[in-house]
Design a protein around this motif. Structure first.
Motif, PDB file in Angstrom:
ATOM      1  N   ARG A   1      30.920  -1.998   1.991  1.00 54.24           N
ATOM      2  CA  ARG A   1      30.217  -1.905   0.709  1.00 54.24           C
ATOM      3  C   ARG A   1      29.754  -0.475   0.478  1.00 54.24           C
ATOM      4  N   ARG A   2      29.481  -0.149  -0.774  1.00 53.79           N
ATOM      5  CA  ARG A   2      29.023   1.204  -1.086  1.00 53.79           C
ATOM      6  C   ARG A   2      27.629   1.418  -0.530  1.00 53.79           C
ATOM      7  N   ASP A   3      27.302   2.665  -0.258  1.00 54.57           N
ATOM      8  CA  ASP A   3      25.957   2.962   0.215  1.00 54.57           C
ATOM      9  C   ASP A   3      24.978   2.916  -0.958  1.00 54.57           C
ATOM     10  N   ILE A   4      23.704   2.845  -0.639  1.00 61.11           N
ATOM     11  CA  ILE A   4      22.645   2.741  -1.642  1.00 61.11           C
ATOM     12  C   ILE A   4      21.854   4.037  -1.647  1.00 61.11           C
ATOM     13  N   GLU A   5      21.601   4.572  -2.837  1.00 63.36           N
ATOM     14  CA  GLU A   5      20.916   5.853  -2.976  1.00 63.36           C
ATOM     15  C   GLU A   5      19.402   5.697  -2.846  1.00 63.36           C
ATOM     16  N   VAL A   6      18.786   6.705  -2.255  1.00 64.17           N
ATOM     17  CA  VAL A   6      17.342   6.713  -2.079  1.00 64.17           C
ATOM     18  C   VAL A   6      16.625   6.611  -3.421  1.00 64.17           C
ATOM     19  N   GLU A   7      17.094   7.376  -4.409  1.00 69.38           N
ATOM     20  CA  GLU A   7      16.423   7.388  -5.711  1.00 69.38           C
ATOM     21  C   GLU A   7      16.510   6.031  -6.409  1.00 69.38           C
ATOM     22  N   GLU A   8      17.608   5.343  -6.184  1.00 73.29           N
ATOM     23  CA  GLU A   8      17.778   4.005  -6.763  1.00 73.29           C
ATOM     24  C   GLU A   8      16.688   3.071  -6.241  1.00 73.29           C
ATOM     25  N   VAL A   9      16.422   3.137  -4.942  1.00 69.99           N
ATOM     26  CA  VAL A   9      15.402   2.286  -4.329  1.00 69.99           C
ATOM     27  C   VAL A   9      14.012   2.717  -4.770  1.00 69.99           C
ATOM     28  N   MET A  10      13.760   4.026  -4.755  1.00 73.67           N
ATOM     29  CA  MET A  10      12.451   4.523  -5.162  1.00 73.67           C
ATOM     30  C   MET A  10      12.116   4.104  -6.592  1.00 73.67           C
ATOM     31  N   GLY A  11      13.100   4.212  -7.458  1.00 76.09           N
ATOM     32  CA  GLY A  11      12.875   3.849  -8.853  1.00 76.09           C
ATOM     33  C   GLY A  11      12.472   2.403  -9.010  1.00 76.09           C
ATOM     34  N   GLU A  12      13.149   1.497  -8.289  1.00 84.05           N
ATOM     35  CA  GLU A  12      12.812   0.081  -8.410  1.00 84.05           C
ATOM     36  C   GLU A  12      11.435  -0.215  -7.832  1.00 84.05           C
ATOM     37  N   LEU A  13      11.137   0.369  -6.693  1.00 84.28           N
ATOM     38  CA  LEU A  13       9.861   0.077  -6.048  1.00 84.28           C
ATOM     39  C   LEU A  13       8.668   0.617  -6.830  1.00 84.28           C
ATOM     40  N   LEU A  14       8.834   1.781  -7.450  1.00 84.82           N
ATOM     41  CA  LEU A  14       7.714   2.398  -8.156  1.00 84.82           C
ATOM     42  C   LEU A  14       7.550   1.898  -9.590  1.00 84.82           C
ATOM     43  N   ARG A  15       8.571   1.192 -10.084  1.00 86.84           N
ATOM     44  CA  ARG A  15       8.568   0.787 -11.496  1.00 86.84           C
ATOM     45  C   ARG A  15       7.336  -0.056 -11.839  1.00 86.84           C
ATOM     46  N   HIS A  16       6.931  -0.900 -10.919  1.00 90.65           N
ATOM     47  CA  HIS A  16       5.838  -1.827 -11.232  1.00 90.65           C
ATOM     48  C   HIS A  16       4.557  -1.505 -10.469  1.00 90.65           C
TER      49      HIS A  16
ATOM     50  N   ARG B   1      -1.432  -2.411  -9.513  1.00 96.13           N
ATOM     51  CA  ARG B   1      -2.495  -1.695  -8.783  1.00 96.13           C
ATOM     52  C   ARG B   1      -3.858  -2.383  -8.900  1.00 96.13           C
ATOM     53  N   PRO B   2      -4.288  -2.854 -10.071  1.00 95.16           N
ATOM     54  CA  PRO B   2      -5.614  -3.487 -10.153  1.00 95.16           C
ATOM     55  C   PRO B   2      -5.731  -4.769  -9.324  1.00 95.16           C
ATOM     56  N   MET B   3      -4.594  -5.364  -8.960  1.00 97.05           N
ATOM     57  CA  MET B   3      -4.610  -6.614  -8.196  1.00 97.05           C
ATOM     58  C   MET B   3      -4.648  -6.373  -6.691  1.00 97.05           C
ATOM     59  N   VAL B   4      -4.296  -5.183  -6.258  1.00103.75           N
ATOM     60  CA  VAL B   4      -4.105  -4.901  -4.834  1.00103.75           C
ATOM     61  C   VAL B   4      -5.455  -4.686  -4.158  1.00103.75           C
ATOM     62  N   THR B   5      -5.655  -5.390  -3.019  1.00101.30           N
ATOM     63  CA  THR B   5      -6.953  -5.322  -2.346  1.00101.30           C
ATOM     64  C   THR B   5      -6.814  -5.758  -0.901  1.00101.30           C
ATOM     65  N   ASP B   6      -7.922  -5.745  -0.183  1.00101.37           N
ATOM     66  CA  ASP B   6      -8.002  -6.288   1.175  1.00101.37           C
ATOM     67  C   ASP B   6      -8.283  -7.782   1.044  1.00101.37           C
ATOM     68  N   THR B   7      -7.236  -8.572   0.906  1.00102.87           N
ATOM     69  CA  THR B   7      -7.424 -10.004   0.643  1.00102.87           C
ATOM     70  C   THR B   7      -8.058 -10.731   1.825  1.00102.87           C
TER      71      THR B   7
ATOM     72  N   GLN C   1       0.811  -1.218   0.000  1.00102.78           N
ATOM     73  CA  GLN C   1       0.000   0.000   0.000  1.00102.78           C
ATOM     74  C   GLN C   1       0.843   1.266   0.000  1.00102.78           C
ATOM     75  N   ASP C   2       2.080   1.173   0.496  1.00104.13           N
ATOM     76  CA  ASP C   2       2.967   2.346   0.524  1.00104.13           C
ATOM     77  C   ASP C   2       3.388   2.795  -0.874  1.00104.13           C
ATOM     78  N   LEU C   3       3.278   1.898  -1.835  1.00107.09           N
ATOM     79  CA  LEU C   3       3.666   2.253  -3.205  1.00107.09           C
ATOM     80  C   LEU C   3       2.772   3.346  -3.780  1.00107.09           C
ATOM     81  N   TYR C   4       1.595   3.538  -3.188  1.00100.23           N
ATOM     82  CA  TYR C   4       0.621   4.468  -3.747  1.00100.23           C
ATOM     83  C   TYR C   4       0.529   5.774  -2.953  1.00100.23           C
ATOM     84  N   ASP C   5       1.522   5.990  -2.097  1.00100.22           N
ATOM     85  CA  ASP C   5       1.693   7.284  -1.429  1.00100.22           C
ATOM     86  C   ASP C   5       3.186   7.575  -1.442  1.00100.22           C
ATOM     87  N   GLU C   6       3.624   8.275  -2.493  1.00 98.53           N
ATOM     88  CA  GLU C   6       5.060   8.449  -2.717  1.00 98.53           C
ATOM     89  C   GLU C   6       5.742   9.185  -1.575  1.00 98.53           C
ATOM     90  N   SER C   7       5.032  10.080  -0.908  1.00 94.16           N
ATOM     91  CA  SER C   7       5.624  10.809   0.202  1.00 94.16           C
ATOM     92  C   SER C   7       5.950   9.875   1.367  1.00 94.16           C
TER      93      SER C   7
END
Length: 433
Positions: free
Chosen positions: A177-192, A197-203, A148-154
């Motif tokens: 190891r190198r650190d990981i950038e916030v934008e790198e993570v945001m991009g992957e999570l929001l990509r799909h 979205r049509p599948m997401v529900t109160d199962t 559900q967090d994917l649908y509130d970018e803030s």
């Protein structure tokens, strides 16, 4: 109509996918309630083989609603790849439902999983390196990211920033190891995000409403009893509850709704990863079981450790899960062996244990006490009635049934969908076929 829980009774890879597929058209919903893409189901339909990792195997049965429930951790890229792969082969995936409360595996947890295993060296757990454990840890630490967090970018950004504030310190200062950038993570999570979205529900709501309507719901466990984080061979376990009780918390369905619990028991025993394994065979017999049984991981391709059947863990699984029925798989793999040892108890430094030792150290030092049964040479793949099996094969099944205390209702005699013997109806009828 019943609510049924299907669990593995050993260390996984028992053939739960085939058991689910066997129920196929008789069920309305198949629910994955724990784990992630760290395990797999292989289902053979005709000449087609399907390897599923994150999706419940019921997705292959037309008209069945597949559900990824709240107890699952989801790698979004893996989910999309699986959906695309099935759709390319003509499988309809449009009925899939995904819980809004399921947790998402962020890329930094995959990195941490792999580097932690390498850091542990000889003390490694043997994880698949897919970020499962760290994501469940985030869930318990209340810093996880949910679908559900994917649908509130803030909110998503706040959670990612908070997580990386700590995890980058680990990567930099502990693991070099190198650190990981916030934008790198945001991009992957929001990509799909929009794709699912049509599948997401109160199962949980939908499943309870389905049961109210009298529909049949099958709850399909990932991993297996001996990998359960509470009831398995800790610490060499997964990070979720793979036993029958996990279906209730992992899907939001109360225990009063559960009617039957089916356990899947392989005719011998296998294990992937580290940890004690009393009946493990490190000889030609073990290699024979591995080759004939095609014992290589669906998800990782790793060769599985193989050993003789162990009814001590079978009794344990029967008790912990409250099994009403057992599906015995891969009986055909034992064809051609003169003698079939079965572990009926353990010797721990001179003391006999007929039940699972509660002490981790005792189980680590357990040595199998075997009773030997006769083998058979006849091809059993064409058998469809119990009476058609060779007498020695019948005797083997009956002894496993007696020693585990669980009714063996279905016997797998080959990899195909129809290569089974049904002794009792898994949906509750006592008719013998």
């Amino acid at each position: 109509m019943p609510a049924i829980v299907l669990v593995g009774t050993q260390w996984g890879d028992e053939g739960k996918g085939k058991a689910t597929d066997l129920l196929g058209s008789r069920i309305d919903h198949v629910v994955k309630f724990n784990g992630g893409n760290n395990a797999g189901h292989t289902v053979v339909i005709g000449d087609q083989k399907y390897a599923l990792h994150l999706l419940p195997s019921g997705i292959l049965s037309p008209g069945v609603t597949p559900v990824i429930a709240n107890g699952v951790v989801i790698d979004l890229s893996v989910l999309i790849d699986e959906l695309d792969g099935l759709e390319a082969r003509g499988v309809d995936t449009s009925l899939l439902r995904v819980s809004a409360n399921a947790h998402v595996i962020p890329p930094y947890n995959r990195v941490l999983d792999k580097v932690t295993e390498r850091f542990l060296g000889k003390r490694r757990i043997g994880t698949t390196g897919r970020g499962i454990g760290p994501t469940y840890a985030d869930k318990m630490n209340r810093v996880g990211i949910r679908v559900q967090d994917l649908y509130d970018e803030s909110i998503l950004r706040q959670k990612v920033e908070a997580a990386l504030g700590f995890k980058n310190q680990l990567l930099l200062k502990i693991y070099n190891r190198r650190d990981i950038e916030v934008e790198e993570v945001m991009g992957e999570l929001l990509r799909h995000a929009e794709r699912i979205r049509p599948m997401v529900t109160d199962t949980a709501l939908e499943l309870n409403e389905a049961l109210d309507r009298g529909e049949t719901v099958l709850f399909e466990a990932g991993q297996a009893t001996l990998l359960d984080v509470d009831h398995g061979t800790y610490p060499f376990v997964t990070s979720s509850n793979a036993t029958a009780g996990g279906a209730c918390t992992g899907a939001g369905v109360p225990p009063t709704r559960i009617d039957r619990v089916i356990g899947v028991f392989k005719a011998y025993t296998t294990r992937v990863g580290e940890g004690p394994f009393p009946t493990e065979l490190e000889d030609e017999a073990g290699e024979l079981l591995r080759e004939v049984g095609a014992e290589f991981g669906t998800t990782t391709g790793r060769p599985r450790r193989c050993g003789w059947a162990d009814v001590v863990i079978g009794r344990y699984a029967t008790r912990v899960n409250g099994l009403t029925d057992v599906v015995l798989t891969k009986l055909d793999v034992l064809t051609g062996l003169d003698k079939l040892p079965v572990c009926v108890a353990y010797d721990v430094q001179g003391e006999r244990f007929d039940e699972m030792p509660v002490n981790q150290s005792d189980f680590h030092h357990a040595r199998p006490i075997y009773e030997e049964l006769d083998g058979w040479t006849e091809d059993i793949s064409g058998c469809r009635r119990f009476e058609e099996l060779p007498e020695a094969a019948q005797n083997y099944v009956l002894h496993l049934e007696k020693w585990t205390g669980a009714r063996i209702s279905v016997i797998g005699v080959g990899p195909g969908r129809d290569e089974v013997i049904v002794r009792h109806d898994l949906l509750g009828s006592d008719d013998v076929h």
